[in-house]
Design a protein around this motif. Structure first.
Motif, PDB file in Angstrom:
ATOM      1  N   ILE A  29       0.817  -1.224   0.000  1.00  0.00           N
ATOM      2  CA  ILE A  29       0.000   0.000   0.000  1.00  0.00           C
ATOM      3  C   ILE A  29       0.847   1.269   0.000  1.00  0.00           C
ATOM      4  CG2 ILE A  29      -1.889  -1.192   1.188  1.00  0.00           C
ATOM      5  CD1 ILE A  29      -1.161   0.404   3.718  1.00  0.00           C
ATOM      6  N   VAL A  30       2.156   1.167   0.239  1.00  0.00           N
ATOM      7  CA  VAL A  30       2.994   2.363   0.310  1.00  0.00           C
ATOM      8  C   VAL A  30       3.022   3.127  -1.013  1.00  0.00           C
ATOM      9  CG1 VAL A  30       5.336   3.233   0.674  1.00  0.00           C
ATOM     10  CG2 VAL A  30       4.380   1.530   2.237  1.00  0.00           C
ATOM     11  N   PRO A  31       3.204   2.463  -2.177  1.00  0.00           N
ATOM     12  CA  PRO A  31       3.156   3.229  -3.440  1.00  0.00           C
ATOM     13  C   PRO A  31       1.818   3.932  -3.648  1.00  0.00           C
ATOM     14  CG  PRO A  31       4.140   1.070  -3.790  1.00  0.00           C
ATOM     15  CD  PRO A  31       3.554   1.052  -2.414  1.00  0.00           C
ATOM     16  N   SER A  32       0.728   3.298  -3.239  1.00  0.00           N
ATOM     17  CA  SER A  32      -0.592   3.927  -3.369  1.00  0.00           C
ATOM     18  C   SER A  32      -0.687   5.164  -2.491  1.00  0.00           C
ATOM     19  CB  SER A  32      -1.687   2.929  -2.993  1.00  0.00           C
ATOM     20  OG  SER A  32      -1.709   1.837  -3.886  1.00  0.00           O
ATOM     21  N   LEU A  33      -0.189   5.059  -1.266  1.00  0.00           N
ATOM     22  CA  LEU A  33      -0.216   6.199  -0.359  1.00  0.00           C
ATOM     23  C   LEU A  33       0.641   7.341  -0.892  1.00  0.00           C
ATOM     24  CD1 LEU A  33       0.005   4.346   3.070  1.00  0.00           C
ATOM     25  CD2 LEU A  33      -2.002   5.436   2.065  1.00  0.00           C
ATOM     26  N   LEU A  85      -5.670   3.174  -4.167  1.00  0.00           N
ATOM     27  CA  LEU A  85      -5.432   1.808  -3.730  1.00  0.00           C
ATOM     28  C   LEU A  85      -5.707   0.838  -4.865  1.00  0.00           C
ATOM     29  CD1 LEU A  85      -7.069   2.098  -0.209  1.00  0.00           C
ATOM     30  CD2 LEU A  85      -4.629   1.827  -0.689  1.00  0.00           C
ATOM     31  N   ASP A  86      -5.009  -0.270  -4.876  1.00  0.00           N
ATOM     32  CA  ASP A  86      -5.103  -1.269  -5.923  1.00  0.00           C
ATOM     33  C   ASP A  86      -6.496  -1.890  -5.931  1.00  0.00           C
ATOM     34  OD1 ASP A  86      -4.818  -3.286  -7.739  1.00  0.00           O
ATOM     35  OD2 ASP A  86      -3.124  -4.266  -6.762  1.00  0.00           O
ATOM     36  N   SER A  87      -7.233  -1.668  -7.012  1.00  0.00           N
ATOM     37  CA  SER A  87      -8.607  -2.173  -7.085  1.00  0.00           C
ATOM     38  C   SER A  87      -8.667  -3.691  -7.149  1.00  0.00           C
ATOM     39  CB  SER A  87      -9.313  -1.575  -8.310  1.00  0.00           C
ATOM     40  OG  SER A  87      -8.612  -1.913  -9.505  1.00  0.00           O
ATOM     41  N   GLU A 265       5.551  21.907  -7.979  1.00  0.00           N
ATOM     42  CA  GLU A 265       4.348  21.343  -7.365  1.00  0.00           C
ATOM     43  C   GLU A 265       3.688  20.325  -8.297  1.00  0.00           C
ATOM     44  OE1 GLU A 265       2.911  24.983  -4.424  1.00  0.00           O
ATOM     45  OE2 GLU A 265       1.900  24.660  -6.343  1.00  0.00           O
ATOM     46  N   GLU A 266       3.642  20.638  -9.583  1.00  0.00           N
ATOM     47  CA  GLU A 266       3.053  19.698 -10.534  1.00  0.00           C
ATOM     48  C   GLU A 266       3.871  18.418 -10.613  1.00  0.00           C
ATOM     49  OE1 GLU A 266       2.718  21.849 -14.178  1.00  0.00           O
ATOM     50  OE2 GLU A 266       1.007  23.058 -13.508  1.00  0.00           O
ATOM     51  N   ALA A 267       5.185  18.555 -10.543  1.00  0.00           N
ATOM     52  CA  ALA A 267       6.052  17.368 -10.558  1.00  0.00           C
ATOM     53  C   ALA A 267       5.828  16.520  -9.312  1.00  0.00           C
ATOM     54  CB  ALA A 267       7.516  17.789 -10.663  1.00  0.00           C
ATOM     55  N   ILE A 268       5.655  17.185  -8.163  1.00  0.00           N
ATOM     56  CA  ILE A 268       5.359  16.463  -6.924  1.00  0.00           C
ATOM     57  C   ILE A 268       4.048  15.707  -7.073  1.00  0.00           C
ATOM     58  CG2 ILE A 268       4.733  16.723  -4.492  1.00  0.00           C
ATOM     59  CD1 ILE A 268       7.687  17.053  -4.958  1.00  0.00           C
ATOM     60  N   GLY A 269       3.058  16.352  -7.685  1.00  0.00           N
ATOM     61  CA  GLY A 269       1.771  15.711  -7.902  1.00  0.00           C
ATOM     62  C   GLY A 269       1.860  14.492  -8.798  1.00  0.00           C
ATOM     63  N   GLN A 270       2.898  14.420  -9.611  1.00  0.00           N
ATOM     64  CA  GLN A 270       3.099  13.279 -10.503  1.00  0.00           C
ATOM     65  C   GLN A 270       4.050  12.240  -9.914  1.00  0.00           C
ATOM     66  OE1 GLN A 270       4.417  15.112 -14.140  1.00  0.00           O
ATOM     67  NE2 GLN A 270       2.518  16.283 -14.395  1.00  0.00           N
ATOM     68  N   GLY A 271       4.393  12.424  -8.624  1.00  0.00           N
ATOM     69  CA  GLY A 271       5.188  11.409  -7.936  1.00  0.00           C
ATOM     70  C   GLY A 271       6.688  11.573  -8.021  1.00  0.00           C
ATOM     71  N   SER A 272       7.168  12.792  -8.320  1.00  0.00           N
ATOM     72  CA  SER A 272       8.605  12.996  -8.505  1.00  0.00           C
ATOM     73  C   SER A 272       9.402  12.974  -7.207  1.00  0.00           C
ATOM     74  CB  SER A 272       8.864  14.327  -9.225  1.00  0.00           C
ATOM     75  OG  SER A 272       8.370  14.293 -10.545  1.00  0.00           O
ATOM     76  N   LEU A 273       8.742  13.151  -6.062  1.00  0.00           N
ATOM     77  CA  LEU A 273       9.486  13.220  -4.809  1.00  0.00           C
ATOM     78  C   LEU A 273      10.332  11.976  -4.592  1.00  0.00           C
ATOM     79  CD1 LEU A 273      10.141  14.678  -2.149  1.00  0.00           C
ATOM     80  CD2 LEU A 273       8.137  13.563  -1.143  1.00  0.00           C
ATOM     81  N   THR A 274       9.771  10.808  -4.835  1.00  0.00           N
ATOM     82  CA  THR A 274      10.503   9.561  -4.636  1.00  0.00           C
ATOM     83  C   THR A 274      11.737   9.517  -5.521  1.00  0.00           C
ATOM     84  OG1 THR A 274       8.460   8.390  -4.068  1.00  0.00           O
ATOM     85  CG2 THR A 274      10.350   7.055  -4.719  1.00  0.00           C
ATOM     86  N   PHE A 374       8.428  18.309   3.526  1.00  0.00           N
ATOM     87  CA  PHE A 374       7.837  16.993   3.717  1.00  0.00           C
ATOM     88  C   PHE A 374       8.466  16.372   4.956  1.00  0.00           C
ATOM     89  CE2 PHE A 374       7.837  18.095  -0.687  1.00  0.00           C
ATOM     90  CZ  PHE A 374       6.617  17.672  -1.186  1.00  0.00           C
ATOM     91  N   ILE A 375       7.634  15.808   5.832  1.00  0.00           N
ATOM     92  CA  ILE A 375       8.159  15.057   6.972  1.00  0.00           C
ATOM     93  C   ILE A 375       7.874  13.591   6.702  1.00  0.00           C
ATOM     94  CG2 ILE A 375       7.981  14.638   9.449  1.00  0.00           C
ATOM     95  CD1 ILE A 375       7.330  17.575   9.813  1.00  0.00           C
ATOM     96  N   ILE A 376       8.932  12.792   6.664  1.00  0.00           N
ATOM     97  CA  ILE A 376       8.855  11.414   6.191  1.00  0.00           C
ATOM     98  C   ILE A 376       9.330  10.453   7.267  1.00  0.00           C
ATOM     99  CG2 ILE A 376       9.783   9.789   4.480  1.00  0.00           C
ATOM    100  CD1 ILE A 376       9.982  12.144   2.538  1.00  0.00           C
ATOM    101  N   ASP A 377       8.599   9.370   7.420  1.00  0.00           N
ATOM    102  CA  ASP A 377       9.039   8.263   8.258  1.00  0.00           C
ATOM    103  C   ASP A 377       9.961   7.411   7.394  1.00  0.00           C
ATOM    104  OD1 ASP A 377       9.394   5.917   9.642  1.00  0.00           O
ATOM    105  OD2 ASP A 377       7.307   5.682  10.218  1.00  0.00           O
ATOM    106  N   THR A 378      11.254   7.484   7.647  1.00  0.00           N
ATOM    107  CA  THR A 378      12.208   6.778   6.784  1.00  0.00           C
ATOM    108  C   THR A 378      12.210   5.281   7.013  1.00  0.00           C
ATOM    109  OG1 THR A 378      13.978   7.306   8.361  1.00  0.00           O
ATOM    110  CG2 THR A 378      13.688   8.790   6.493  1.00  0.00           C
ATOM    111  N   ASN A 379      11.555   4.799   8.073  1.00  0.00           N
ATOM    112  CA  ASN A 379      11.392   3.359   8.254  1.00  0.00           C
ATOM    113  C   ASN A 379      10.472   2.778   7.197  1.00  0.00           C
ATOM    114  OD1 ASN A 379      13.055   2.832  10.394  1.00  0.00           O
ATOM    115  ND2 ASN A 379      11.447   2.543  11.900  1.00  0.00           N
ATOM    116  N   THR A 380       9.429   3.519   6.852  1.00  0.00           N
ATOM    117  CA  THR A 380       8.405   3.025   5.935  1.00  0.00           C
ATOM    118  C   THR A 380       8.346   3.799   4.619  1.00  0.00           C
ATOM    119  OG1 THR A 380       6.738   4.494   6.887  1.00  0.00           O
ATOM    120  CG2 THR A 380       6.970   2.310   7.888  1.00  0.00           C
ATOM    121  N   ASN A 381       9.070   4.925   4.552  1.00  0.00           N
ATOM    122  CA  ASN A 381       9.016   5.837   3.400  1.00  0.00           C
ATOM    123  C   ASN A 381       7.625   6.436   3.206  1.00  0.00           C
ATOM    124  OD1 ASN A 381      11.747   5.594   2.618  1.00  0.00           O
ATOM    125  ND2 ASN A 381      11.311   3.640   1.614  1.00  0.00           N
TER     126      ASN A 381
END
Length: 394
Positions: A29-33, A85-87, A265-274, A374-381
């Motif tokens: 579920i992490v990629p979905s989140l 979430l994965d349907s 911001e648009e790049a963040i919305g497209q998942g660029s942070l990872t 961004f505040i991130i839990d690095t244990n779970t990303n």
């Protein structure tokens, strides 16, 4: 129709049950989140480009999962799809993933205060289904009786609960209660971290922060020279620096180049942070970031509708898994989040460090214009909080 009021306040993922689905059951579920976090932030940020934004996507996702526990048909499907979430995954697997994620995040960690609370305020006229009550127990959500026909008393009861659970940090959270409300879901997260390398208060100086091309405000600017993970992303139009907390948490600052905030911001919305996080490399820098405190209150109804969660707000809502009456709909979704960034840490006073300084001055990474945090839990990303700070003084 009877109204269901869903109040979202900062909250971490859902709680642990006896059957948590295995040690790595949260990983799917992490990629979905992550995708939901990007979509949500992009929508909220676009509502008013000139305002501060601060929110907890994992809080909102978790509270919506509590709602999904009692949803059926299109209402349930839209909540899951809106959360990315994965349907094809079974709901039980997803719920167990949230439970396991909570377990991992709730582990005791030195120098970190992370507390989460779920509660359902239930009107005396509403008979919750036994099955729904059992599901809530799995997520450690307590049911509290309240009389919504006495709105002032109900408001005070909810506000006292929130104030107690946030250790007095949040007061008067609810300003009014609709007497037609029969159920309020409250979700809370409180986080306080200690920097791995604290900032010396003696080095904090008032400096200009450029809100826009024509406006500058004086802010207390913290300063420290040391090694931090940094990425200078010239093609993407921004700089990224990670400032770690003790206990496997990090604050990630993204400083857009002049005129590049919307693109970033648009790049963040497209998942660029990872992707950007993977480009970080340790570098000795002089880091300057503002000391600030920001609070935001967001009405999320329209935002969630844009993400596809629509039926829950209509007379066609199917929340028949919650109560015997079955005729419920969501009337309001409110999210409040606060952040304070300063020099201090709970264990900072007793720490002494000796550093050997190079003769060549390190590059300066100065956060003196609108930025993202961004505040991130690095244990779970998993992202705990996401923010855009346009003006640290507002």
């Amino acid at each position: 129709m009877t109204f269901l009021l869903l109040v979202l306040w900062f909250q971490a993922p859902l709680a642990l049950s006896a059957e948590d689905g295995g040690p790595e059951s949260y990983l799917p579920i992490v990629p979905s989140l992550d995708k939901f976090a990007g979509n949500l932030f992009a929508q909220v940020a676009a509502e008013d480009p000139n305002k501060n934004v601060f929110l907890s996507s994992i809080n909102i996702a978790s509270a919506l999962v509590l709602l999904a526990l009692g949803a059926k048909g299109p209402t349930h499907r839209e909540i899951f799809e809106g959360l990315s979430l994965d349907s094809s995954a079974s709901p039980d697997a997803i719920y167990k993933g949230f439970q396991r994620l909570q377990q991992v995040m709730d582990q005791d960690r030195p120098s970190v205060a992370l507390s989460t609370t779920n509660a359902c305020f239930v009107d005396k006229t509403l008979n919750l289904l036994q099955e729904y009550q059992e599901k809530l127990k799995l997520f450690r959500s307590e049911a509290i009786a309240v009389d919504f026909t006495k709105p002032e008393e109900a408001k005070d009861q909810i506000n006292c609960y929130v104030e107690e659970k946030t250790r007095g940090m949040i007061k008067d959270f609810v300003d009014s209660v609709d007497p037609d409300t029969v159920l309020t879901i409250i979700s809370i997260i409180h986080f306080k971290g200690t920097w791995v390398d604290v900032f010396d208060k003696k080095q904090t100086r008032f400096q200009d922060f450029y809100v826009d091309e024509s406006t500058a405000v004086k802010v207390p600017m913290m300063s420290r020279t040391g090694s931090y993970p940094v990425a200078f992303l010239n093609n993407e139009g921004c700089k990224v620096v990670e400032v770690p907390y003790k206990g496997n948490f990090s604050a990630v600052f993204i400083i857009p180049d002049k005129g590049k905030m919307q693109d970033v911001e648009e790049a963040i919305g497209q998942g660029s942070l990872t992707t950007w996080m993977k480009k970080l490399r340790p570098m000795r820098i002089k880091l300057e970031i503002p000391k600030f405190s920001v609070s935001t209150l967001i009405d999320l109804k329209e935002v969630l509708e844009k993400l596809g969660i629509k039926t829950a707000f209509t007379n066609s809502a199917d929340l028949s898994g919650i109560a015997e009456s079955g005729e419920l709909k969501v009337s309001k979704v409110v999210h409040k989040a606060e952040i304070t960034v300063d020099e201090e840490g709970t264990e900072a006073a007793a720490v002494t460090g000796i550093q050997i300084m190079p003769t060549i001055l390190p590059p300066v990474v100065r956060v003196d214009a609108p930025f993202l945090i961004f505040i991130i839990d690095t244990n779970t990303n998993v992202q705990l909080f996401t923010g855009r700070i346009r003006n640290p003084l507002e």
